[in-house]
Structure formats: structure tokens, C-alpha cells
Enzyme design. Structure first.
Site, mmCIF file in Angstrom:
data_model
loop_
_atom_site.group_PDB
_atom_site.id
_atom_site.type_symbol
_atom_site.label_atom_id
_atom_site.label_comp_id
_atom_site.label_asym_id
_atom_site.label_seq_id
_atom_site.Cartn_x
_atom_site.Cartn_y
_atom_site.Cartn_z
ATOM 1 C CG ASP A 71 44.227 84.313 85.052
ATOM 2 O OD1 ASP A 71 43.051 84.779 84.821
ATOM 3 O OD2 ASP A 71 44.328 83.452 86.134
ATOM 4 C CB SER A 95 41.636 82.394 88.171
ATOM 5 O OG SER A 95 41.909 83.289 87.381
ATOM 6 C CG ASP A 145 46.926 83.729 92.043
ATOM 7 O OD1 ASP A 145 46.099 83.893 92.966
ATOM 8 O OD2 ASP A 145 46.882 84.418 91.011
ATOM 9 C CB THR A 200 45.289 79.226 87.405
ATOM 10 O OG1 THR A 200 44.751 80.636 87.156
ATOM 11 C CG2 THR A 200 45.470 78.926 86.347
ATOM 12 N NE ARG A 203 41.302 83.818 93.585
ATOM 13 C CZ ARG A 203 41.425 84.344 92.230
ATOM 14 N NH1 ARG A 203 40.315 84.701 91.486
ATOM 15 N NH2 ARG A 203 42.442 84.815 91.745
ATOM 16 C CD GLU A 259 47.800 81.249 85.893
ATOM 17 O OE1 GLU A 259 48.579 80.921 86.971
ATOM 18 O OE2 GLU A 259 47.029 81.918 86.282
ATOM 19 C CG ASP A 278 43.186 88.212 85.940
ATOM 20 O OD1 ASP A 278 42.171 87.971 85.493
ATOM 21 O OD2 ASP A 278 43.669 88.017 86.781
ATOM 22 C CE LYS A 279 48.020 87.063 89.471
ATOM 23 N NZ LYS A 279 46.715 86.922 90.119
ATOM 24 C CG HIS A 336 41.977 92.460 87.299
ATOM 25 N ND1 HIS A 336 40.749 92.349 87.228
ATOM 26 C CD2 HIS A 336 42.514 90.972 87.385
ATOM 27 C CE1 HIS A 336 40.207 91.292 87.431
ATOM 28 N NE2 HIS A 336 40.995 90.405 87.401
ATOM 29 C CG ASP A 363 41.351 81.673 84.003
ATOM 30 O OD1 ASP A 363 41.469 82.562 83.000
ATOM 31 O OD2 ASP A 363 41.875 81.880 85.141
ATOM 32 C CG HIS A 364 38.280 84.609 83.711
ATOM 33 N ND1 HIS A 364 38.759 85.935 83.589
ATOM 34 C CD2 HIS A 364 39.180 84.223 84.537
ATOM 35 C CE1 HIS A 364 39.865 86.248 84.258
ATOM 36 N NE2 HIS A 364 40.234 85.340 85.109
ATOM 37 C CG HIS A 413 37.224 88.058 85.854
ATOM 38 N ND1 HIS A 413 37.285 87.206 86.469
ATOM 39 C CD2 HIS A 413 38.502 88.719 85.930
ATOM 40 C CE1 HIS A 413 38.379 87.117 87.125
ATOM 41 N NE2 HIS A 413 39.274 87.917 86.872
HETATM 42 MG MG MG Z 1 45.767 82.673 87.317
HETATM 43 ZN ZN ZN Z 2 41.237 88.267 87.278
#
Ligand code: MG
Ligand code: ZN
Length: 445
Positions: free
Chosen positions: A30, A81, A133, A135, A146, A309, A314-315, A318, A356-357, A408
Site C-alpha cells: 500500500d 486505496s 480496510d 485494500t 470505505r 497486502e 502507506d500508513k 502518512h 495502489d498509489h 498520497h
Molecule cells: Mg491498504
Molecule cells: Zn493512505
């Protein structure tokens, strides 16, 4: 070597044969893009290093795809996501926040896991986030937003309209956790206990619904091992929400805004290294969950599709926490290693690794390339100086949001593939092409 023993091919329109995969393991990092991967690779493996999936024979760049909710003809150039997961899982480009539903209309779209199950394959989801979550949800549930992870999260809040249209009382499919409990997916491993430990609209807990549907529920690594020989469906919930990350910065080290002296000169932040997270506890790692899922799915008479995943790359990006990101990228690499070992004995397995991004962290020079100038500019956001294994350092900067979580970014993302059907991963593709690549590899079309 992998070209051997692939069994019967399927004739394509051109008369050639596409090698057929019996199993697919699809990894999603992610928030992974080339920059996030490079940061982790430099730190973990040094200048000559390479993640296991970077040695895969087939590679592509994938365009991240999402559109406006109010006008789905208009592309948006930064995804999330839910939109990225839906593009990969269902081959459909949707708006941010939507889980396997169409932008504008809300029509549910069928996912690769649903189609594989309908064709007699077994299915699995493994993640380090809540399994409800965005994803993992994109592969197995269909909701407007989501955030509607459990029955309680369906109701509007002052800042979020949530998913009243998806309530069962309104003819919907219910929250993501409810949909997972009724999904029939053979293996579900991750976090998110709190979304299952809730009463549904009829006052019955989602956990109870899951066990009525045949799921055995396990809560820690020991139970996961104990149930490895027990057949039937498995729901592993190893934390209340997102699982703790494997690594953290030494002495709480993370990226921070640069401090200035009273004369306006930059104070260099202290370099630090990464260490194991003491609060990870006795949970299974992503690699252990992946191994457990593969062990359970190995005996599937008609093969399987497993999505794995690494969610917190990602988290942690952030949160401006490079060691968190690096540790979770390491976890992804180790989980892929487990799949590669499985592929050595099951060469009819296609492995895909993608994202995903894009995300926010960048390697920047430290000190600034312009440090000799009186008016040298330093990164305006947060900066961390990481100690490298060669005895040097690497500065990582986050500069996409001044007050809240880092953002993102809109870069294309990498795709790596190995095994039957992998040759379709080449050049520049779209995220939604991955859906067709998996379908063709499994001869689902
Ligand atoms: Mg995810
Ligand atoms: Zn994110």
C-alpha cells in the site's frame, strides 16, 4: 526453469498459447512507488541491494486510475486505496473511497476473488491492516464509502455521510465486516477485531455470523499454528484495528520539521537507525500469515487466488515515519520470498507484486546542494536523517502537508510478475489491466 511443467496452455485469439496458472498470489504494497521502494532498499540492502521481486523477469509501470464521483468521465490524478484496490480487484475505475462499486451509480462490480470462487477456486486475503480496510475490502465487499467497516460505522457522522444506503434494511449488503463474514473466502487473516465484535442490524454479532457461516476464529500466532492442520474456513483477527508495525525509529526517531537557530540557521536533526518495535507482541508477521494461508490453500483441488497486502507502508508514510515504512517494506519482501519458495514447488503459480498509489517520502540531499549559499533553502516539510549500513546517511523528506497527515501522490506505480501469465506485465499498463491479466492467466475468460 519456471517455463517447465506449466501444463496445458489456453489458445489465444492469435493461435498462440498463454501459459495457464493454477494459483495466483497478488501482493499489494500500500502506497508503494519507486521512491518508497528505493528508500527501503537503500536502508535495508545498501547500494547493491535488490528486493526479491525486483529480480522478477517481468515488470511494468501501472497508471494509477481514479475518476470524479460527480462526473466519472473526468480522471483524477491521485488515487486512494479504495479506488486503486477496486481497479486492481475488479478492473473498474471508480472514485476515491468507493469499494468495488461504480462511481456515480454505486452499482457493485464483481471482483477477481468472487470470480475465482465461482470457478471453483479457493480464495484468501492476508493483510497487516484491518481486513475490513479499503485494500482487502475492494476484493470482497461492495460499499459506497470505505469507512463503513463495521455495523456501527454505517451511520452518518457530522463530517461523513457514511453508508446508510448500504444498510441491509435499505436493501444494501451491510458493512464490510458483515460482507466478509458472509463472503465464503477460505482464509481471512489480519487485524480489525473491533469491526467484527459488533452487533449487526438484527443484534447478532458479526463474529457470530462468521462462525455460523463456518469460520473458525483465531486471535494469535499460536492459535494460527494450532489450526494449520484443521480444515475449513479461517478468520484470523490478530488486533483490534491496524496491526502494529514491525520496526520503529530508534529512541522514537521519525521525520520532524526542521528547527532553526535564533539567527535563522538550520539545526541539523540527529541521525538515527531503525529497531524492532517492542510492542509488536506475539502476533504473526506478514510472512507468517502468508505462509499459513499458502499452507491452507495448497490442497485446493482447483487452485486458489490469494491477495496479500503490506498495508502500513502507506500508513507510516502518512505519519512521516521512515522506519515504519522501511520495516513494512521489509515485511512485504519477506512475504514475497515465502511465495517464491512456494512457486518453486508449485510452478503453476503466478506471483504479482504491485501497489495502489504513490506516497510522500523522498530522498533528498543533506546538507542541501546549495548549503554554501547564504540563502540556502532546506526542505520545508519534515526531515529524518537515517544512518545507512555502509556508515553513511540518507535524508528522507516529507513535504506534502503542513499540519496533518502526509498525502498520497500521483505517480505511476511498479508491477513485478513471475510465473505463468507474467509476460503480460510489460511496458506501461493501467491498474485495471491487472484484473484481466489475472483472469487470463487463470483462464477465467
Ligand atoms: Mg491498504
Ligand atoms: Zn493512505
Amino acid at each position: 526453469m519456471l517455463a517447465l511443467g506449466l501444463g496445458a496452455g489456453v489458445p489465444s485469439a492469435a493461435g498462440q498459447t498463454t501459459p495457464r496458472a493454477r494459483n495466483v498470489v497478488l501482493f499489494i504494497g500500500d502506497g508503494v512507488d519507486d521512491h518508497q521502494l528505493t528508500i527501503a532498499r537503500n536502508y535495508l540492502l545498501g547500494a547493491d541491494g535488490e528486493f526479491v521481486f525486483e529480480a522478477f523477469e517481468h515488470r511494468a509501470a501501472a497508471k494509477v486510475q481514479t475518476v470524479l464521483e460527480r462526473d466519472p468521465r473526468v480522471p483524477v490524478y491521485v488515487g486512494d486505496s479504495a479506488s486503486g484496490g477496486t481497479a486492481i480487484a475488479a478492473g473498474v475505475v471508480t472514485s476515491r473511497g468507493r469499494v468495488a462499486t461504480r462511481a456515480g451509480t454505486g452499482e457493485p462490480v464483481s471482483t477477481i476473488l468472487e470470480q475465482a470462487a465461482a470457478a471453483g477456486k479457493r480464495t484468501g486475503i492476508v493483510t497487516t491492516s484491518s481486513i475490513s480496510d479499503a485494500t482487502p475490502a475492494s476484493f470482497a465487499a461492495h460499499v459506497r464509502r470505505r469507512w463503513c467497516q463495521g455495523p456501527r460505522e454505517m451511520w452518518p457522522t457530522p463530517t461523513d455521510p457514511r453508508c446508510p444506503e448500504d444498510l441491509k434494511a435499505n436493501g444494501g449488503l451491510g458493512s464490510i465486516a458483515e460482507q466478509l463474514a458472509g463472503s465464503g473466502i477460505d482464509v481471512l487473516l489480519g487485524g480489525g477485531y473491533r469491526y467484527f465484535d459488533q452487533p449487526d442490524e438484527d443484534g447478532v454479532s458479526v463474529l457470530r455470523r462468521a462462525s455460523d457461516a463456518g469460520y473458525r476464529v483465531v486471535r494469535d500466532a499460536a492459535e494460527l499454528v494450532e489450526t494449520s492442520e484443521v480444515s475449513g474456513k479461517l478468520l484470523g483477527l490478530f488486533g483490534d484495528d491496524t496491526l502494529p508495525v514491525e520496526w520503529v525509529g530508534e529512541a522514537g526517531g521519525r521525520a520532524r520539521p526542521l528547527q532553526l537557530t535564533e539567527w535563522g540557521q538550520v539545526i541539523a536533526p540527529q541521525p538515527f537507525g531503525c529497531v524492532a518495535n517492542p510492542s509488536f507482541g506475539t502476533r504473526p508477521t506478514l510472512q507468517a500469515m502468508t505462509r499459513a494461508a499458502l499452507t491452507r490453500l495448497e490442497s485446493a483441488p482447483d487452485g486458489f487466488v490469494l491477495m496479500v497486502e503490506s498495508a502500513s507502508i502507506d500508513k507510516q508514510a502518512h505519519a512521516g515515519n521512515p522506519c515504519g515504512q522501511i520495516g513494512e517494506t521489509r515485511a512485504l519482501d519477506e512475504a514475497v520470498r515465502t511465495a517464491v519458495a512456494f512457486q518453486e514447488t508449485h510452478p503453476d503459480t503466478l506471483i504479482l507484486v504491485s501497489s495502489d498509489h504513490g506516497h510522500s517520502a523522498q530522498i533528498v540531499p543533506w546538507p542541501s546542494l546549495f548549503a554554501s549559499r547564504q540563502d540556502a533553502q532546506y526542505p520545508p516539510g519534515k526531515v529524518a536523517r537515517l544512518l545507512t549500513l555502509e556508515g553513511g546517511e540518507m535524508a528522507v523528506s516529507y513535504g506534502t502537508n503542513t499540519t496533518y497527515l502526509e498525502e498520497h501522490t500521483g505517480t505511476q506505480v511498479p508491477v513485478y510478475a513471475q510465473g505463468p501469465g507474467a509476460a503480460a506485465v510489460r511496458g506501461l499498463i493501467r491498474q485495471s489491466d491487472l484484473f484481466g491479466i489475472v483472469r487470463r492467466a487463470l483462464a477465467l475468460e
